[in-house]
Motif scaffolding. Structure first.
Motif: not given
Length: 233
Positions: A212-230
């Motif tokens: 799964a994709l991991m994104l570092a966001t400014p307001d939610q910290g590390i977000v794990t994404i299992h499905a979506g268009d990138v």
């Protein structure tokens, strides 16, 4: 390896073949598709000269999580294209399984499951790049490399079998590591459009143990994404 001049969709045909008992490792390539599909049911333009091919994987009880086959498919395609077109770091994977050249989309991969069969379809812009409103696209020929569809699919069948074997017989961590080595660098800015219509923008922090994709966001910290268009930002 079976090749046809024209069909509606190689994925749809392979799903039918799988239902009739076709074994793992069956491949179908078409010179042209009249009903090609992308992710989330999008139409996939299929002019002659590009690669349109699908294969069948038969899941076994000890296999890793089936969604992680996306890492196998992308890694195998990256290796095959990179062997025929010496593009170096210009050729990168964008999560989960798009190939990019200089940030422009070269290919797409569609996975569909029916029972114990997973059909994986590969579309690669070898000589024609579709015009899309939401992202840049590119054909391999624009980089100066002339690769025939049959040449690519024969090599892809070899690399895919090798990646599949490692995924199945060894720890998924090895496939994950090999995928990351071919992906856009950690710290790349990405925007993800989620299935519910929301968007998350952040910095690429890699993928978790399941892919799964991991994104570092400014307001939610590390977000794990299992499905979506990138999208690259």
């Amino acid at each position: 390896m079976r090749t046809v001049l024209e069909t509606g969709s190689t994925n749809a045909d392979c799903l039918t073949m799988a239902g009739a008992g076709a074994p793992e490792g069956s491949w179908l390539r078409a010179d042209r598709q009249t009903g090609g599909r992308g992710r989330q049911g999008r139409a996939w333009q299929s002019p002659p000269g590009n690669l349109y091919a699908s294969t069948i994987v038969r899941l076994r009880s000890w296999d890793p999580s089936p969604p992680s086959l996306a890492l196998v498919a992308a890694g195998a395609l990256h290796e095959a294209v990179g062997s025929l077109a010496l593009l170096g770091e210009r050729l990168r994977i964008k999560w989960p399984n798009d190939l990019l050249i200089d940030g422009a989309k070269l290919s797409g991969i569609l996975m569909e499951r029916s029972g114990d069969a997973v059909v994986i379809g590969f579309g690669v812009n070898l000589v024609h790049a579709p015009v899309l409103t939401d992202r840049a696209t590119i054909a391999l020929s624009a980089t100066g490399f002339d690769v025939a569809p049959q040449q690519l699919v024969e090599l892809l069948a070899e690399t895919f079998a090798r990646w599949l074997g490692r995924w199945r017989d060894r720890d998924l961590a090895e496939t994950r590591s090999d995928w990351l080595a071919r992906a856009h660098p950690v710290g790349t800015a990405l925007s993800t459009h989620l299935p519910d219509g929301s968007r998350i923008t952040g910095l690429f922090k890699g993928i978790d143990a399941a892919g799964a994709l991991m994104l570092a966001t400014p307001d939610q910290g590390i977000v794990t994404i299992h499905a979506g268009d990138v999208f690259l930002v």
